[in-house]
Scaffold this active site. Sequence first.
Site, PDB file in Angstrom:
ATOM      1  N   SER A  44      -6.821 -12.323 -21.530  1.00  8.34           N
ATOM      2  CA  SER A  44      -7.118 -11.229 -20.525  1.00  8.34           C
ATOM      3  C   SER A  44      -7.236  -9.989 -21.082  1.00  8.34           C
ATOM      4  O   SER A  44      -7.581  -8.720 -20.349  1.00  8.34           O
ATOM      5  CB  SER A  44      -6.444 -11.240 -19.451  1.00  8.34           C
ATOM      6  N   ASN A  73       5.517 -12.637 -15.508  1.00  6.58           N
ATOM      7  CA  ASN A  73       5.038 -12.908 -14.090  1.00  6.58           C
ATOM      8  C   ASN A  73       5.819 -11.491 -13.246  1.00  6.58           C
ATOM      9  O   ASN A  73       4.537 -11.059 -12.341  1.00  6.58           O
ATOM     10  CB  ASN A  73       5.714 -14.005 -13.444  1.00  6.58           C
ATOM     11  N   THR A 133     -29.164   4.976  19.849  1.00  5.45           N
ATOM     12  CA  THR A 133     -28.516   3.440  20.106  1.00  5.45           C
ATOM     13  C   THR A 133     -29.612   2.507  19.629  1.00  5.45           C
ATOM     14  O   THR A 133     -30.896   2.929  20.271  1.00  5.45           O
ATOM     15  CB  THR A 133     -27.832   3.366  21.304  1.00  5.45           C
ATOM     16  N   HIS A 134     -29.432   1.420  19.108  1.00  7.72           N
ATOM     17  CA  HIS A 134     -30.414   0.451  18.809  1.00  7.72           C
ATOM     18  C   HIS A 134     -31.538   0.900  17.980  1.00  7.72           C
ATOM     19  O   HIS A 134     -32.671   0.475  18.168  1.00  7.72           O
ATOM     20  CB  HIS A 134     -31.062  -0.141  20.486  1.00  7.72           C
ATOM     21  N   SER A 168     -42.142   6.981  -8.846  1.00  7.94           N
ATOM     22  CA  SER A 168     -42.615   5.488  -9.293  1.00  7.94           C
ATOM     23  C   SER A 168     -43.513   5.544 -10.542  1.00  7.94           C
ATOM     24  O   SER A 168     -44.199   6.547 -10.919  1.00  7.94           O
ATOM     25  CB  SER A 168     -43.586   5.141  -7.917  1.00  7.94           C
ATOM     26  N   LYS A 212     -45.074   8.949  -5.049  1.00  8.54           N
ATOM     27  CA  LYS A 212     -43.597   8.665  -4.482  1.00  8.54           C
ATOM     28  C   LYS A 212     -42.619   9.496  -5.001  1.00  8.54           C
ATOM     29  O   LYS A 212     -42.548   9.868  -5.970  1.00  8.54           O
ATOM     30  CB  LYS A 212     -43.537   7.292  -4.939  1.00  8.54           C
ATOM     31  N   ASN A 259     -38.241   8.517  -4.389  1.00  7.01           N
ATOM     32  CA  ASN A 259     -37.730   7.281  -3.918  1.00  7.01           C
ATOM     33  C   ASN A 259     -36.243   7.823  -3.708  1.00  7.01           C
ATOM     34  O   ASN A 259     -35.799   8.323  -4.596  1.00  7.01           O
ATOM     35  CB  ASN A 259     -37.759   6.238  -4.578  1.00  7.01           C
ATOM     36  N   GLU A 273     -29.910   4.159  -2.137  1.00  8.79           N
ATOM     37  CA  GLU A 273     -30.347   2.346  -2.000  1.00  8.79           C
ATOM     38  C   GLU A 273     -29.296   1.962  -3.019  1.00  8.79           C
ATOM     39  O   GLU A 273     -28.896   0.707  -2.710  1.00  8.79           O
ATOM     40  CB  GLU A 273     -31.739   2.298  -2.537  1.00  8.79           C
ATOM     41  N   TYR A 312       3.912 -17.927  -9.381  1.00 13.59           N
ATOM     42  CA  TYR A 312       3.093 -17.287 -10.095  1.00 13.59           C
ATOM     43  C   TYR A 312       1.878 -18.666 -10.608  1.00 13.59           C
ATOM     44  O   TYR A 312       2.487 -19.644 -10.902  1.00 13.59           O
ATOM     45  CB  TYR A 312       3.379 -16.765 -11.421  1.00 13.59           C
ATOM     46  N   GLN A 347      -4.772 -14.378 -12.673  1.00 12.96           N
ATOM     47  CA  GLN A 347      -5.102 -13.294 -13.637  1.00 12.96           C
ATOM     48  C   GLN A 347      -6.695 -12.990 -13.365  1.00 12.96           C
ATOM     49  O   GLN A 347      -7.150 -11.817 -13.505  1.00 12.96           O
ATOM     50  CB  GLN A 347      -5.335 -14.252 -15.151  1.00 12.96           C
ATOM     51  N   LYS A 371      -7.656  -9.100 -11.579  1.00 12.34           N
ATOM     52  CA  LYS A 371      -7.899  -8.020 -12.207  1.00 12.34           C
ATOM     53  C   LYS A 371      -9.343  -7.628 -12.317  1.00 12.34           C
ATOM     54  O   LYS A 371      -9.784  -6.422 -11.859  1.00 12.34           O
ATOM     55  CB  LYS A 371      -7.494  -8.001 -13.679  1.00 12.34           C
TER      56      LYS A 371
HETATM   57  N1  ARG Z   1      -2.236 -12.185 -18.124  1.00 17.31           N
HETATM   58  C1  ARG Z   1      -1.284 -12.724 -17.079  1.00 17.31           C
HETATM   59  C2  ARG Z   1      -1.857 -12.237 -15.705  1.00 17.31           C
HETATM   60  O1  ARG Z   1      -2.783 -11.340 -15.741  1.00 17.31           O
HETATM   61  C3  ARG Z   1       0.005 -12.365 -17.146  1.00 17.31           C
HETATM   62  C4  ARG Z   1       1.029 -13.186 -16.587  1.00 17.31           C
HETATM   63  C5  ARG Z   1       0.973 -14.364 -17.371  1.00 17.31           C
HETATM   64  N2  ARG Z   1       2.082 -15.312 -17.114  1.00 17.31           N
HETATM   65  C6  ARG Z   1       2.055 -16.741 -17.593  1.00 17.31           C
HETATM   66  N3  ARG Z   1       3.309 -17.169 -17.424  1.00 17.31           N
HETATM   67  N4  ARG Z   1       1.028 -17.089 -18.153  1.00 17.31           N
HETATM   68  O2  ARG Z   1      -1.522 -12.842 -14.744  1.00 17.31           O
END
Ligand code: ARG
Length: 459
Positions: free
Chosen positions: A23, A110, A155-156, A277, A283, A285, A290, A317, A322, A325
């Site tokens: 990660s 964790n 409204t509407h 455009s 145009k 835009n 948007e 956990y 993971q 993120k």
């Molecule tokens: N990279 C992991 C996460 O984002 C960290 C925790 C990992 N813990 C484990 N026991 N694999 O969740």
Amino acid sequence: MAKLWGGRFRKSTDKKVDDFNSSIRFDKRMYKQDINGSIAHATMLGNQGVIPKEDSDKIVAELKNILADIENGKVEFLIDAEDIHMNIEKILTDRIGDAGKRLHTGRSRNDQVAVDIRMYLMDEATEISEMLKHTMSVFVDLAKEHTDTIMPGYTHLQKAQPITFAHHAMAYYEMFKRDYLRLQDCIDRTNVMPLGSGALAGTTYPLDRESVADMLGFNSITMNSLDGVSDRDFVLELASCLSIIMMHMSRFSEELILWSSNEFSFVEMDDAFSTGSSIMPQKKNPDVAELIRGKTGRVYGNLMGLLTMMKGIPLAYNKDMQEDKEQIFDSIDTVKLCLPVFCDMISTMKVNKVNMYEGAKGGFTNATDAADYLVKKGLPFRDAHAVIGNMVFYCIENNKAIDDLTMDEFKTFSNIIEDDIYDAVSMETCVNDRNVIGGPAKAVTLEAIEKAEKFISEQ
Ligand code: ARG
């Protein structure tokens, strides 16, 4: 590369699994929070005598060097060191040896990732709060300029009653104020320190969790180690806050797109905030509006992705987590990308007051007021509604507005109508007599603006 957890293994990780599992690509953005968390943990371990004080001093000093090196672009993270936590721990042990190997005492990744992401999200939410304060002031400034700019309220998407553009702008101020307050609530619930939860069941070392919380600036500590490592409610809450912010931006964007069409011509985007455009020379835009409307979809998608990711995982956990993120980071990045361009697009656009006024006059937006006029002269409201309904029908047939009718024409609908009808149904009266708190009357709007400015300055 030898893994920090390699002792139990006899084979090295498959290259595909390293890539799959890693990660670091996206969690490296939490490097500062990870280092600060480790500094607090190491300091506490030293203070508690869990590790020698000199080792904890060495760890803290070197972590500060690593932080500076990362910020100066001198550190290269490794895919096979998996995540930001193990990358930094590896750099530390490569540099200071045995002392570095003592850092992870009484800690698991964790609870480490849980503390890092909480700190990271609080920092980002605080930054977004500042942006929201600016957004609120953009709408207040718009309102200040347009307390006399009469426009149709809908409204509407059908013309309903006249309001002012200031009133419309202040509606958005209210929305972004709620967004701001919602973020503060979200920050409050994120502000709980999970270190000491260990992998899931706490730890046998005499950790001083409160002191770690103090060092890191947390308000309190988590009260259950299983929950401490498996709670991601605060991620979901933030994803939800960000979705609502996008929804508000998207609604105003949609209005601006409509209003800048030839059919409405209520506003004109600044050239610097529109595009042309490749084929149609005429145009102009509203791409910015948007794109904001379009990007709202991905932020909602992230919220649904996160909720779905969390719904079936047993305590505590699991690696599924993971996946939180990239989704929450994307929502944060999107909101931070959209808010400034949204604000500048609004402060640079031109408002066509004449077309707004004509729009209000043209759509029988004073029909309710005409009925109220008859009520004030003694007619029951239902009867008044019917009289004005007939009057509107006549106006449509004859292509007139209510205020264009002659007194003779008025009399054909009701003989209690007198000269004062003209004042009663003028756009200005319709707006300014609606002086209930929260209404569009100028006097009330000025008070709302004053309150808003006070609120923003107190934050
Ligand atoms: N990279 C992991 C996460 O984002 C960290 C925790 C990992 N813990 C484990 N026991 N694999 O969740």
